[in-house]
Scaffold this motif. Sequence first.
Motif, PDB file in Angstrom:
ATOM      1  N   GLN A   1      42.530  37.383  33.045  1.00  0.00           N
ATOM      2  CA  GLN A   1      41.812  38.573  33.459  1.00  0.00           C
ATOM      3  C   GLN A   1      40.551  38.290  34.272  1.00  0.00           C
ATOM      4  OE1 GLN A   1      41.356  40.569  29.713  1.00  0.00           O
ATOM      5  NE2 GLN A   1      39.326  39.731  29.366  1.00  0.00           N
ATOM      6  N   ALA A   2      39.871  37.187  34.055  1.00  0.00           N
ATOM      7  CA  ALA A   2      38.656  36.900  34.820  1.00  0.00           C
ATOM      8  C   ALA A   2      38.961  36.735  36.305  1.00  0.00           C
ATOM      9  CB  ALA A   2      37.963  35.656  34.288  1.00  0.00           C
ATOM     10  N   GLU A   3      40.177  36.306  36.618  1.00  0.00           N
ATOM     11  CA  GLU A   3      40.574  36.143  38.015  1.00  0.00           C
ATOM     12  C   GLU A   3      40.810  37.487  38.699  1.00  0.00           C
ATOM     13  OE1 GLU A   3      43.414  32.766  38.528  1.00  0.00           O
ATOM     14  OE2 GLU A   3      43.030  32.479  36.383  1.00  0.00           O
TER      15      GLU A   3
ATOM     16  N   MET B   1      35.593  25.763  40.871  1.00  0.00           N
ATOM     17  CA  MET B   1      35.850  26.209  39.509  1.00  0.00           C
ATOM     18  C   MET B   1      34.844  27.276  39.140  1.00  0.00           C
ATOM     19  SD  MET B   1      35.994  23.932  36.014  1.00  0.00           S
ATOM     20  CE  MET B   1      37.457  23.085  36.529  1.00  0.00           C
ATOM     21  N   VAL B   2      35.290  28.326  38.490  1.00  0.00           N
ATOM     22  CA  VAL B   2      34.418  29.426  38.094  1.00  0.00           C
ATOM     23  C   VAL B   2      34.114  29.310  36.623  1.00  0.00           C
ATOM     24  CG1 VAL B   2      34.237  31.919  37.871  1.00  0.00           C
ATOM     25  CG2 VAL B   2      35.286  30.917  39.906  1.00  0.00           C
ATOM     26  N   ASP B   3      32.865  29.519  36.253  1.00  0.00           N
ATOM     27  CA  ASP B   3      32.423  29.449  34.867  1.00  0.00           C
ATOM     28  C   ASP B   3      32.056  30.844  34.403  1.00  0.00           C
ATOM     29  OD1 ASP B   3      30.958  29.045  32.485  1.00  0.00           O
ATOM     30  OD2 ASP B   3      30.383  27.044  33.126  1.00  0.00           O
ATOM     31  N   GLY B   4      32.600  31.251  33.262  1.00  0.00           N
ATOM     32  CA  GLY B   4      32.247  32.557  32.703  1.00  0.00           C
ATOM     33  C   GLY B   4      31.787  32.388  31.279  1.00  0.00           C
ATOM     34  N   SER B   5      30.736  33.052  30.866  1.00  0.00           N
ATOM     35  CA  SER B   5      30.202  32.818  29.536  1.00  0.00           C
ATOM     36  C   SER B   5      30.139  34.068  28.665  1.00  0.00           C
ATOM     37  CB  SER B   5      28.785  32.225  29.640  1.00  0.00           C
ATOM     38  OG  SER B   5      27.943  33.064  30.386  1.00  0.00           O
ATOM     39  N   SER B   6      30.410  35.244  29.196  1.00  0.00           N
ATOM     40  CA  SER B   6      30.285  36.455  28.389  1.00  0.00           C
ATOM     41  C   SER B   6      31.444  36.566  27.417  1.00  0.00           C
ATOM     42  CB  SER B   6      30.241  37.688  29.302  1.00  0.00           C
ATOM     43  OG  SER B   6      31.406  37.789  30.069  1.00  0.00           O
ATOM     44  N   PHE B   7      31.134  36.892  26.154  1.00  0.00           N
ATOM     45  CA  PHE B   7      32.178  37.043  25.141  1.00  0.00           C
ATOM     46  C   PHE B   7      31.771  38.163  24.200  1.00  0.00           C
ATOM     47  CE2 PHE B   7      33.452  35.925  20.728  1.00  0.00           C
ATOM     48  CZ  PHE B   7      34.756  36.331  20.847  1.00  0.00           C
ATOM     49  N   ALA B   8      32.541  39.218  24.179  1.00  0.00           N
ATOM     50  CA  ALA B   8      32.216  40.338  23.298  1.00  0.00           C
ATOM     51  C   ALA B   8      33.493  40.948  22.790  1.00  0.00           C
ATOM     52  CB  ALA B   8      31.398  41.389  24.045  1.00  0.00           C
ATOM     53  N   PRO B   9      34.062  40.419  21.673  1.00  0.00           N
ATOM     54  CA  PRO B   9      35.356  40.899  21.189  1.00  0.00           C
ATOM     55  C   PRO B   9      35.352  42.371  20.822  1.00  0.00           C
ATOM     56  CG  PRO B   9      34.278  39.475  19.571  1.00  0.00           C
ATOM     57  CD  PRO B   9      33.519  39.339  20.855  1.00  0.00           C
TER      58      PRO B   9
ATOM     59  N   VAL C   1      36.241  28.266  31.925  1.00  0.00           N
ATOM     60  CA  VAL C   1      36.313  27.974  33.352  1.00  0.00           C
ATOM     61  C   VAL C   1      37.759  28.125  33.804  1.00  0.00           C
ATOM     62  CG1 VAL C   1      34.353  26.385  33.358  1.00  0.00           C
ATOM     63  CG2 VAL C   1      36.657  25.494  32.965  1.00  0.00           C
ATOM     64  N   TYR C   2      37.944  28.402  35.077  1.00  0.00           N
ATOM     65  CA  TYR C   2      39.279  28.379  35.663  1.00  0.00           C
ATOM     66  C   TYR C   2      39.186  27.785  37.059  1.00  0.00           C
ATOM     67  CZ  TYR C   2      37.985  32.739  38.155  1.00  0.00           C
ATOM     68  OH  TYR C   2      37.364  33.674  38.932  1.00  0.00           O
ATOM     69  N   VAL C   3      40.318  27.293  37.555  1.00  0.00           N
ATOM     70  CA  VAL C   3      40.379  26.731  38.891  1.00  0.00           C
ATOM     71  C   VAL C   3      40.496  27.877  39.887  1.00  0.00           C
ATOM     72  CG1 VAL C   3      41.683  25.258  40.483  1.00  0.00           C
ATOM     73  CG2 VAL C   3      41.446  24.599  38.066  1.00  0.00           C
ATOM     74  N   THR C   4      39.560  27.961  40.804  1.00  0.00           N
ATOM     75  CA  THR C   4      39.589  29.007  41.815  1.00  0.00           C
ATOM     76  C   THR C   4      40.654  28.692  42.864  1.00  0.00           C
ATOM     77  OG1 THR C   4      37.210  29.321  41.520  1.00  0.00           O
ATOM     78  CG2 THR C   4      38.204  30.287  43.477  1.00  0.00           C
ATOM     79  N   ILE C   5      41.504  29.673  43.144  1.00  0.00           N
ATOM     80  CA  ILE C   5      42.568  29.488  44.140  1.00  0.00           C
ATOM     81  C   ILE C   5      42.016  29.945  45.486  1.00  0.00           C
ATOM     82  CG2 ILE C   5      44.995  29.901  44.667  1.00  0.00           C
ATOM     83  CD1 ILE C   5      44.428  28.644  41.870  1.00  0.00           C
ATOM     84  N   ASP C   6      41.280  29.052  46.139  1.00  0.00           N
ATOM     85  CA  ASP C   6      40.613  29.434  47.384  1.00  0.00           C
ATOM     86  C   ASP C   6      40.931  28.515  48.555  1.00  0.00           C
ATOM     87  OD1 ASP C   6      39.254  27.153  46.627  1.00  0.00           O
ATOM     88  OD2 ASP C   6      37.270  28.095  46.509  1.00  0.00           O
TER      89      ASP C   6
ATOM     90  N   VAL D   1      41.325  47.063  38.185  1.00  0.00           N
ATOM     91  CA  VAL D   1      41.264  45.845  38.984  1.00  0.00           C
ATOM     92  C   VAL D   1      42.259  45.930  40.114  1.00  0.00           C
ATOM     93  CG1 VAL D   1      40.566  44.405  37.037  1.00  0.00           C
ATOM     94  CG2 VAL D   1      42.980  44.704  37.519  1.00  0.00           C
ATOM     95  N   GLY D   2      42.161  44.975  41.037  1.00  0.00           N
ATOM     96  CA  GLY D   2      43.130  44.864  42.122  1.00  0.00           C
ATOM     97  C   GLY D   2      44.084  43.732  41.860  1.00  0.00           C
ATOM     98  N   ALA D   3      45.036  43.525  42.740  1.00  0.00           N
ATOM     99  CA  ALA D   3      46.020  42.473  42.575  1.00  0.00           C
ATOM    100  C   ALA D   3      45.375  41.113  42.747  1.00  0.00           C
ATOM    101  CB  ALA D   3      47.137  42.627  43.596  1.00  0.00           C
ATOM    102  N   LEU D   4      45.786  40.148  41.931  1.00  0.00           N
ATOM    103  CA  LEU D   4      45.320  38.778  42.070  1.00  0.00           C
ATOM    104  C   LEU D   4      45.895  38.140  43.307  1.00  0.00           C
ATOM    105  CD1 LEU D   4      44.043  36.146  41.037  1.00  0.00           C
ATOM    106  CD2 LEU D   4      46.081  35.824  39.634  1.00  0.00           C
TER     107      LEU D   4
END
Length: 253
Positions: A239-241, A1-9, A75-80, A20-23
């Motif tokens: 978008q974080a992915e 799981m990836v954790d991201g904390s930056s938030f700047a509206p 957080v999101y579930v990493t598809i790995d 970005v590239g393709a997911l």
Amino acid sequence: MVDGSSFAPDRRRFLRGAAVGALAVGVGAVAGSALAAPAQAYPWGGTLRTGATGNAVRELQIRVAGWAASHAQQVYVTIDGVFGPGTFGAVQRFQGAYGLAADGIAGPNTQAALDALTKSDGSTAHFAWSEMWDSYTGGFGGGAVTAAAAQENVRRLMYKLEALRVKIGNRPIHITSAFRGTQHNADVGGIPNSMHLYGAAADMYVSGLANRVIYQHAETCGFSGLERYTIDHQHVDCQAEFGRNWWWESGVI
């Protein structure tokens, strides 16, 4: 799981417009409305648990990705393809929501519940390709990635939307825009390189339900892009992915 904390509206346009590239690499070539039609039941190949690896784990992660958190969390579930703590927690939450033993092990009963969410054409139980593709073309071509990649990104998005649907009380979600080709995106005033161009975003409403409630539940579904809830629809994206920063425009609510 990836954790991201930056938030700047106030950086909204920069974050949503970054290159970005393709997911995902698509599951097969798509031309216009000709869609791949995989079998409904995935060949899981046995019980999946912590420490397992491979394509079956990757598919499991795609299908439980909407159960990334139990509360508002970036957080999101990493598809790995690696069954780690993030996958374990998502499986547990999926099991609890579907009345299964919440042991975090994807055995036959959990796999059957996951397969029940998949239709024979590869879409999901409550969402159709036709409500997710570009309304201009009736397909997934003409965006920022290949049609096959866009369709696969949409498939992944659908499973997150299935989780969101359960969390709001199994109320129907009406999709007003998902994948858009370049021309469609320009015509509706979408920003350059919008997540819609990748098949990784959806705009929606739920009859009789405030967007604020949708936003709150979406905060637990692994969505890293949430547009403010004070407009006439709720936007969600992944978008974080794609290597972008987290963007929850109304913050954590």
